[in-house]
Design a protein around this motif. Structure first.
Motif: not given
Ligand code: FES
Ligand code: FES
Lengths: 153, 730
Positions: A36-40, A42-47, A57, A59
């Motif tokens: 997933k995309f969450g922040c772009g 490297a701050q949220c880890g969704a990717c 990460r 993204c």
């Protein structure tokens, strides 16, 4: 430019800007939407994906730097949703909205492969890069311990 | 409408008001509806296959709160069918909108899916079960009262043929044609076999292998991608943009201006914005980032959070407007009969006056893990949309409105949401996607960057508040004046949980003022109560201390005779290990707030390091929502709301400078992470089971920050009156 990515053991030849983040190549070009995309930034880890054994990460990983490496995404964990981490996640009903969970699971898998029976401190360190807005952290922690236990037997 | 068998007043209200006499949702489908529905559809809510698999429809969206599980549970409870046979399926928004709101409502929020909607959802199940029984009684030629419906089977003891039995599936086709003389009464609490038990949410497994589908995952043949930007200063407007400058960038297809029709932005309109459409989202975003754009910033350019705070402080220095409800009483309900006129004189004459300082909470963003996203495929005769929404019916209507199309030709498909928390209400990403798709003649996926999401979100409003109280001989307040300052767009939030606070104080007066604000405002998990609880429940601790009372005893004393509150507070006292004396650097604090009809108490245990770093060691919750249908899900939601609110309280706070939100991604707008999470979160369900229902998706949020702040006071002697707490000097 054509770049070959090895994702979950399969080669994908992708025609894209080598600077394009790996995330968008995985999602839009290889058609694997579990990452997933969450922040772009490297701050949220969704990717989070695993590259050569490390949680990365995607993204902010340029496509070019991932070429030729073994990339693993959530889709590659198991055919039947039965990797010990997936089973532990189901048993403890970890996911809520679920959007962060591919990334959480990939971070947890990378941790457990490096440290099969992690302490709470190790978990904190390994999982600090993954945000969950649904606040499932206590269940994630318990599920990592549970997965470690399941892998032992 | 003649409905003699419905004793529940709220049920009558729902059916009459929503459908003007039609018993929506469980009448026989009209021929039109039947034609649109599936074979074996007993009513709009459920379909039974010949192999006895029951598909139950969910009009409410799933954001992790469990709607796709709770709704089938409520229907299955009455239908009496094994849970393994139940499939949770999505409601058709088009069918809902174009059939007089077939499902009563598709709105998903306010913790109402179970608390307010259970009567008609359970009725749908009961009604279907009764029709199956009638069908069996007809086919077998036995009296209705001899037919038993249980766990997916109909059975009877036939006089000649002995025991007869068949599955629901075998009778489903007959049941469709049955008309009931009288609708059955739904079960009372305690007669349940499924409700009240721990049921795992049905969508959990799809969220452990990446297969759950969110709007961002939807692809349509020939789809292109769009990145959007609205004016960085909300309410500002687009003046011009130079597409020529970026036209030649790789993958770029078009620029689309999103025109705002109304003067002031409204959620019934597009916001003035511009989009770049490209072959991939990365290309669209890159081109948008460098395209020269000229904005007219509007009035917001001179507003900052600091200027709003200064305005609030000057408003607090003078009397505010008396808060009245529609009946002319202050507050809502509970405080009717409270004397507000006497308060100024009582305060002036008091010998034991407590004067509060100013408390505040800043703006916060939803920052759902999935940034708002929508896919629209606008064709000449048909429109398909997948979007981030907490109300599929409303969003479908909005798309139809945006495109000037008949709602019958608009199809909005439910997906997973990737978080909601109220952010899926005042949302316009589907309008944007529809407008862009119409403009470029291709299916389009709009993804908001995280920066665009936080900058353009409908934010949680800030609040500033203070109080004065006169104490009596016993140390308890005889008069209380509160003054809360909210903002102009959704001003009612500034009074939630204030004017209706539960404490028995004979003379109370609640005043209100508003600051100027251009930032869009929306619903956020436990709206109003989330910020106000922080103020009210610290005020209570200050009043208790001033009067020489233990803060928990004070709350118990001033809610005497109120069973739901007593149940929670007594449990806090009995089970939490309550003490205000833990020794230096450690503290326990308590708070209790009602929201969504549910009373939630929190006891927080904290420790503070010598360098002032805060550790929340333990959070204990005591929750009374009257009833609970899925204790497992209740616990999950309690934990989730707790972390949600603690995250904002510890780390949050949007900064507004020159009218724009400046911290728009997780580097500058931090969130709670694993290492910050309390090691222990304990949830105690303390149910009154007394004919009222509260919601469970949000109430543990509001008492959390004040419980932590109260605990910090006992740990350090310092009272922290604003958030983020992590920035407090301790
Ligand atoms: S999207 Fe990569 S870390 Fe957030
Ligand atoms: S489960 Fe929703 S963000 Fe983690």
């Amino acid at each position: 430019m054509a770049i070959t990515l090895n994702i979950n053991g399969q080669d994908h030849t992708i025609d894209a800007d080598p600077q394009m983040p790996l995330l968008w190549a995985i999602r839009e070009k290889a058609g694997l939407s579990g990452t997933k995309f969450g922040c772009g930034i490297a701050q949220c880890g969704a990717c989070t994906v695993i590259i050569d054994g490390n949680a990365v990460r995607s993204c902010n990983t340029p496509l070019a730097t991932a070429a030729g490496k073994a990339i693993r995404t959530i889709e590659g964990l198991s055919a039947d949703n039965d990797h010990p981490v997936q089973k532990a996640w189901q048993e403890l009903t970890v996911p809520q909205c679920g959007y962060c969970q591919s990334g959480q699971i990939m971070s947890a898998v990378a941790l457990l492969e490096q440290s099969p029976d992690p302490t709470d401190n190790e978990i904190d360190k390994a999982m600090a890069g993954n945000i969950c807005r649904c606040g499932t952290y206590t269940r994630i922690r318990a599920a990592i311990h549970r997965a470690a236990e399941m892998s032992k037997t | 409408m003649n409905t003699p068998s419905f004793s529940r007043r709220n049920f009558l209200k729902v059916t009459v008001s929503a459908a003007g006499g039609l018993m929506v949702g469980f009448t026989l489908p009209t021929p039109l509806q039947a034609a649109m529905g599936e074979a074996g559809e007993i009513n709009a809510w459920l379909t039974i296959d010949p192999d006895n698999i029951v598909s139950i429809v969910t009009p409410q969206t799933e954001m992790g709160q469990g709607a796709w599980t709770s709704i089938p549970m409520m229907v299955a409870e009455e239908l009496d069918v094994p849970w393994e046979n139940v499939r949770s399926v999505r409601a058709d928004a088009n069918r809902h909108v174009n059939n007089a709101e077939l499902y009563t409502t598709t709105s998903t929020g306010g913790s109402t899916t179970v608390s307010r909607r259970h009567p008609y959802m359970m009725q749908a199940g009961a009604s279907a079960r009764e029709r199956l029984r009638v069908a069996a009684s007809n086919r077998w030629g036995v009296p209705l009262d001899k037919v038993v419906a249980k766990q997916g089977y109909l059975s009877t003891e036939h006089e000649e043929q002995g025991m007869l039995q068949g599955t629901y599936g075998e009778f489903a086709a007959d049941a469709v044609a049955v008309t009931l003389e009288k609708e059955p009464t739904i079960k009372a609490y305690g007669d349940w076999w499924l409700l009240g038990t721990d049921v795992k949410r049905v969508d959990v497994a799809s969220k452990t292998n990446g297969s759950a589908v969110y709007p961002i995952d939807v692809t349509v043949e020939g789809m292109v991608y769009a990145a959007v930007q609205a004016c960085p200063v909300p309410e500002g407007k687009l003046v011009s943009f130079d597409f020529e400058a970026v036209k030649g960038m790789p993958g770029v297809i078009a620029a689309v201006e999103l025109k705002q029709v109304k003067d002031v932005p409204a959620f019934t309109d597009l916001r003035s914005a511009v989009a770049i459409v490209a072959e991939s989202w990365f290309q669209a975003k890159n081109a948008l980032a460098v395209m020269p754009i000229v904005w007219d910033f509007g009035r917001g350019a001179t507003i900052s959070f600091e200027s709003q705070t200064a305005e609030a402080l000057s408003l607090l220095a003078a009397p505010g407007t008396l808060v009245k409800d529609e009946d002319g009483n202050i507050g809502k309900g509970m405080d009717k009969g409270v004397n507000h006129d006497a308060v100024p004189d009582l305060l002036a004459a008091s010998t034991k006056l407590v004067t509060g300082e100013v408390y505040s909470r800043p703006f916060e963003a939803h920052a759902t893990m999935m940034p708002p996203c929508a896919v629209a495929d606008v064709k000449a005769d048909r429109v398909d949309v997948w979007t981030f929404t907490q109300d599929i019916g409303r969003s479908l209507n909005e798309v139809a409105d945006q495109l000037g199309r008949d709602t019958k030709a608009v199809f909005l498909h439910q997906t997973q949401l990737g978080g909601g928390f109220g952010g899926g209400y005042n949302m316009d990403v589907h309008r944007q996607a529809a407008a862009i798709s119409a403009a470029v003649g291709k299916p389009v996926k709009v993804i908001r960057s995280r920066e665009e999401d936080i900058a353009q979100d409908s934010q949680r409003p800030p609040v500033w508040g203070t109080y004065k109280a006169a104490l009596g001989e016993d140390g308890l307040p005889v008069a209380l004046l509160t003054h809360f300052v909210g903002e102009e767009k959704m001003p009612a939030f500034a009074q939630r949980g204030v004017a209706n606070l539960p404490y028995l104080i004979p003379n109370r007066r609640h005043e209100n003022s508003l600051v100027q604000n251009h930032v869009p405002i929306g619903y956020h998990r436990a709206p109003g109560a989330n910020s106000n609880g922080f103020i009210v429940e610290q005020m209570v601790d200050e009043l208790a201390q001033a009067g020489g009372w233990d803060p928990l005893e004070w709350r118990i004393k001033l809610t005497e005779g109120m069973e739901p509150w007593q149940r929670v507070l007594q449990a806090m006292k009995a089970k939490s290990g309550w003490t205000t004396d833990m020794g230096d650097g450690e503290g326990m604090g308590c708070a209790v707030v009602e929201s969504h009809g549910t009373i939630a108490g929190c006891v927080a245990t904290v420790s503070v390091s010598r360098r002032g770093q805060i550790f929340v060691d333990k959070l204990q919750y005591f929750i009374n929502s009257g009833y609970v249908i899925n204790p497992l899900n209740a616990r999950e939601q309690a934990e989730s709301s707790a972390i949600w609110e603690l995250s904002h309280a510890m780390f949050g706070g949007l900064q507004v400078r020159d009218g724009r939100i400046v911290n728009t991604n997780f580097d500058s707008y931090p969130m709670m992470r694993m290492p910050d999470t309390p090691p222990e979160i304990e949830v105690n369900l303390e149910m009154s089971e007394d004919q009222w229902w509260g919601g469970l998706g949000e109430p543990t949020g509001p008492p959390t920050p004040p419980a932590v702040a109260n605990a910090l006071f006992y740990a350090t002697g310092t009272r922290v009156r604003t958030t983020p707490l992590s920035k407090a000097e301790l």
